[in-house]
Design a protein around this motif. Sequence first.
Motif, PDB file in Angstrom:
ATOM      1  N   UNK A 192       0.824  -1.200   0.085  1.00  0.00           N
ATOM      2  CA  UNK A 192       0.032   0.030  -0.010  1.00  0.00           C
ATOM      3  C   UNK A 192       0.829   1.073   0.045  1.00  0.00           C
ATOM      4  N   UNK A 193       2.137   1.368   0.780  1.00  0.00           N
ATOM      5  CA  UNK A 193       2.810   2.440   0.862  1.00  0.00           C
ATOM      6  C   UNK A 193       3.637   2.672  -0.474  1.00  0.00           C
ATOM      7  N   UNK A 194       3.897   1.453  -1.134  1.00  0.00           N
ATOM      8  CA  UNK A 194       4.577   1.594  -2.275  1.00  0.00           C
ATOM      9  C   UNK A 194       3.800   2.090  -3.538  1.00  0.00           C
ATOM     10  N   UNK A 195       2.599   1.705  -3.514  1.00  0.00           N
ATOM     11  CA  UNK A 195       1.662   2.065  -4.311  1.00  0.00           C
ATOM     12  C   UNK A 195       1.336   3.830  -4.255  1.00  0.00           C
ATOM     13  N   UNK A 196       1.149   4.191  -2.929  1.00  0.00           N
ATOM     14  CA  UNK A 196       0.770   5.452  -2.623  1.00  0.00           C
ATOM     15  C   UNK A 196       2.173   6.567  -3.108  1.00  0.00           C
ATOM     16  N   UNK A 197       3.284   6.083  -2.753  1.00  0.00           N
ATOM     17  CA  UNK A 197       4.416   6.705  -3.203  1.00  0.00           C
ATOM     18  C   UNK A 197       4.611   6.675  -4.615  1.00  0.00           C
ATOM     19  N   UNK A 198       4.265   5.813  -5.207  1.00  0.00           N
ATOM     20  CA  UNK A 198       4.179   5.888  -6.868  1.00  0.00           C
ATOM     21  C   UNK A 198       5.262   6.063  -7.678  1.00  0.00           C
ATOM     22  N   UNK A 199       6.487   5.546  -7.218  1.00  0.00           N
ATOM     23  CA  UNK A 199       7.763   5.343  -7.677  1.00  0.00           C
ATOM     24  C   UNK A 199       7.979   4.146  -8.653  1.00  0.00           C
ATOM     25  N   UNK A 200       8.098   2.853  -8.032  1.00  0.00           N
ATOM     26  CA  UNK A 200       8.226   1.680  -8.559  1.00  0.00           C
ATOM     27  C   UNK A 200       7.172   1.233  -9.467  1.00  0.00           C
ATOM     28  N   UNK A 201       5.796   1.651  -8.947  1.00  0.00           N
ATOM     29  CA  UNK A 201       4.601   1.462  -9.920  1.00  0.00           C
ATOM     30  C   UNK A 201       4.844   2.040 -11.296  1.00  0.00           C
ATOM     31  N   UNK A 202       5.604   2.772 -11.504  1.00  0.00           N
ATOM     32  CA  UNK A 202       5.592   3.802 -12.787  1.00  0.00           C
ATOM     33  C   UNK A 202       7.188   3.311 -13.386  1.00  0.00           C
ATOM     34  N   UNK A 203       7.974   2.477 -12.589  1.00  0.00           N
ATOM     35  CA  UNK A 203       9.431   2.429 -13.144  1.00  0.00           C
ATOM     36  C   UNK A 203       9.212   1.088 -14.085  1.00  0.00           C
ATOM     37  N   UNK A 204      10.125   1.360 -14.887  1.00  0.00           N
ATOM     38  CA  UNK A 204      10.267   0.142 -16.165  1.00  0.00           C
ATOM     39  C   UNK A 204      11.742  -0.361 -16.023  1.00  0.00           C
TER      40      UNK A 204
END
Length: 291
Positions: free
Chosen positions: A88-100
């Motif tokens: 949940x924290x990783x999603x809200x921070x939104x770095x890895x979820x947008x990283x390729x």
Amino acid sequence: MLSLNRLQKMVRTLIGMVISEATILKYVMQLYLALERWEQSAITQLLAMTSMHADETSMRVDKKKYWIHVYSSAEITVKCLHPKRDLEAIEEIGVISRYSGVVIHDCWASYLSYEHCGHGLCGSHLLRELTFIVDSNHYAWAANIKRLLQETCAKVAKRKSKKLTTREYKSLQKRYRNLLTRGEKELPPIPVRQKGKRGRIAKSDAQNLWERLKKHEEAVLLFAKKSHVSFTNNRAERDLRMSKVKQKISGCFRKEQYAKAYCRISSYLQTMENKGYNPLVAIQLALSGQL
């Protein structure tokens, strides 16, 4: 890095005047707000990198446990505060979820759940676990895997290309798989689930490590295949180390907003230090709007 009380005493020693805590906190928040645009720019630059280090550590805020999540690559360091450590924290921070690119980490399951990016496992963590298994169980497979990783790391470090050739990498894979196959014969059989019992079957540390090495072979050996992937995740750990020093010196933060301010300001100062800037000059640049 200092508590407000110590900072007041230091300023009084330097200039002979006492600055109130409210004034100090006002300056802190002024710099925090001035760096908002910089933080967004730094995250955008991180997302364009081919590899990125990620880690997290706990921090006390208002007598509660919060988590500092760090993402770093090249000269850039970004630290974010969140009440949770998990997905949940990783999603809200939104770095890895947008990283390729490739995320280098310590094999935490929340990172591995992102399949759209590559993964590189920290060799230092694996070597420590293998050392523990060798010392406690004396398994030959663990000693051989440890030696193989150390030898490969030394070989890669000496290369200008910072990676193995295709032929060498295939040979490495073959040796790695052979050692794990031998290791499976050394390990005791997994206990049979007792009738009427639910949940996971209890396994030894050695069994868990062997399964992880087998399942994540590509992530374990990626440092030998791609030159931009480091063998360890020491970069992220170094970026977080001063946060633990801060907590040890000053204790917890009173309010969440000041903990967030610490994360953003320290991220900026670490990044500017990596670029060769004096910290006082970096602060002047930020407050004057010259970023």
